[in-house]
Design a protein around this motif. Structure first.
Motif, PDB file in Angstrom:
ATOM      1  N   UNK A   1      -1.522  37.566 -39.325  1.00  0.00           N
ATOM      2  CA  UNK A   1      -0.274  38.164 -38.837  1.00  0.00           C
ATOM      3  C   UNK A   1      -0.235  37.984 -37.328  1.00  0.00           C
ATOM      4  N   UNK A   2       0.957  37.655 -36.804  1.00  0.00           N
ATOM      5  CA  UNK A   2       1.145  37.539 -35.357  1.00  0.00           C
ATOM      6  C   UNK A   2       2.141  38.601 -34.926  1.00  0.00           C
ATOM      7  N   UNK A   3       1.778  39.351 -33.884  1.00  0.00           N
ATOM      8  CA  UNK A   3       2.644  40.398 -33.348  1.00  0.00           C
ATOM      9  C   UNK A   3       2.915  40.130 -31.879  1.00  0.00           C
ATOM     10  N   UNK A   4       4.170  40.302 -31.473  1.00  0.00           N
ATOM     11  CA  UNK A   4       4.537  40.203 -30.062  1.00  0.00           C
ATOM     12  C   UNK A   4       4.517  41.604 -29.459  1.00  0.00           C
ATOM     13  N   UNK A   5       3.837  41.759 -28.323  1.00  0.00           N
ATOM     14  CA  UNK A   5       3.681  43.070 -27.689  1.00  0.00           C
ATOM     15  C   UNK A   5       4.261  43.015 -26.287  1.00  0.00           C
ATOM     16  N   UNK A   6       5.072  44.022 -25.953  1.00  0.00           N
ATOM     17  CA  UNK A   6       5.650  44.153 -24.616  1.00  0.00           C
ATOM     18  C   UNK A   6       4.911  45.259 -23.871  1.00  0.00           C
TER      19      UNK A   6
ATOM     20  N   UNK B   1      -2.527  48.312 -28.742  1.00  0.00           N
ATOM     21  CA  UNK B   1      -1.228  48.802 -29.231  1.00  0.00           C
ATOM     22  C   UNK B   1      -0.816  48.091 -30.517  1.00  0.00           C
ATOM     23  N   UNK B   2      -1.132  46.812 -30.609  1.00  0.00           N
ATOM     24  CA  UNK B   2      -0.831  46.083 -31.845  1.00  0.00           C
ATOM     25  C   UNK B   2      -1.660  46.624 -33.003  1.00  0.00           C
ATOM     26  N   UNK B   3      -2.925  46.951 -32.747  1.00  0.00           N
ATOM     27  CA  UNK B   3      -3.788  47.465 -33.812  1.00  0.00           C
ATOM     28  C   UNK B   3      -3.391  48.877 -34.221  1.00  0.00           C
ATOM     29  N   UNK B   4      -2.838  49.655 -33.294  1.00  0.00           N
ATOM     30  CA  UNK B   4      -2.346  51.001 -33.643  1.00  0.00           C
ATOM     31  C   UNK B   4      -1.124  50.922 -34.541  1.00  0.00           C
ATOM     32  N   UNK B   5      -0.319  49.877 -34.345  1.00  0.00           N
ATOM     33  CA  UNK B   5       0.873  49.698 -35.180  1.00  0.00           C
ATOM     34  C   UNK B   5       0.485  49.189 -36.571  1.00  0.00           C
ATOM     35  N   UNK B   6      -0.431  48.224 -36.633  1.00  0.00           N
ATOM     36  CA  UNK B   6      -0.880  47.651 -37.904  1.00  0.00           C
ATOM     37  C   UNK B   6      -2.313  48.112 -38.152  1.00  0.00           C
ATOM     38  N   UNK B   7      -2.466  49.302 -38.702  1.00  0.00           N
ATOM     39  CA  UNK B   7      -3.775  49.940 -38.801  1.00  0.00           C
ATOM     40  C   UNK B   7      -4.697  49.286 -39.831  1.00  0.00           C
TER      41      UNK B   7
END
Length: 190
Positions: free
Chosen positions: A58-63, A100-106
């Protein structure tokens, strides 16, 4: 030998089209701070860091909002001797983005991340995450190392590349005892 597709993608990112990047960042600012994306924007960088186009990745974009590294100057009342002390932050922006990405996708684990752009207000990163429970991940010899219990919550323990850099572990084996651990100073044994 002919040069591959990834070579040309890398060359294009060395001097990207400013107008296209600016339009993208305007759209990214309107979206959520952590957004799942279908495929990585910088495919060459993602592949270099371990991304594969298969189930389980999975790829997540983080601001990340820039700034906040300096205390505000005192304008009234008692004048302190140290009016503009610099904050020495423990974590760099990339490590914060990974957390922050790992907190969103636990249910996922962070593999790595890279910068895709910055403007006057924000940094934008893409974070590569892996689902350690998927059979495609557990059966592959390249990725099954992440299923070990020792790699659970690795981003919060500073075990990713950005975390190791922030902890000062980029200078070879001689630098292993020159800094305290991540858990130091949390009141253990008191």
């Amino acid at each position: 030998m002919t040069k591959g597709m990834y070579h040309y993608i890398k060359q294009a990112w060395r001097s990207p089209d400013i107008q296209v990047l600016r339009q993208r960042m305007i759209e990214w600012r309107k979206s959520n701070a952590v957004t799942k994306v279908e495929k990585p924007l910088r495919l060459d960088r993602a592949r270099n860091l371990g991304y594969k186009s298969k189930k389980g990745f999975v790829v997540a974009r983080v601001r990340i909002h820039r700034g906040g590294r300096k205390r505000k100057r005192i304008n009234k009342a008692r004048k302190s001797a140290n009016q503009t002390n610099r904050k020495t932050l423990k974590m760099n922006y990339k490590w914060i983005a990974e957390q922050r990405a790992n907190k969103k996708f636990t249910n996922l684990e962070v593999l790595n991340s890279y910068l895709i752009g910055k403007d006057g207000m924000n940094y934008f990163f893409e974070v590569i995450l892996i689902d350690p429970k998927r059979p495609e991940i557990t059966k592959s010899k390249d990725t099954k190392w992440i299923t070990n219990p020792s790699n659970k919550s690795r981003v919060f323990r500073g075990l990713t590349s950005a975390g190791k850099k922030s902890r000062g572990l980029r200078h070879g084996a001689s630098a292993h005892k020159v800094r305290p651990s991540v858990g130091a100073g949390k009141g253990k044994g008191k």
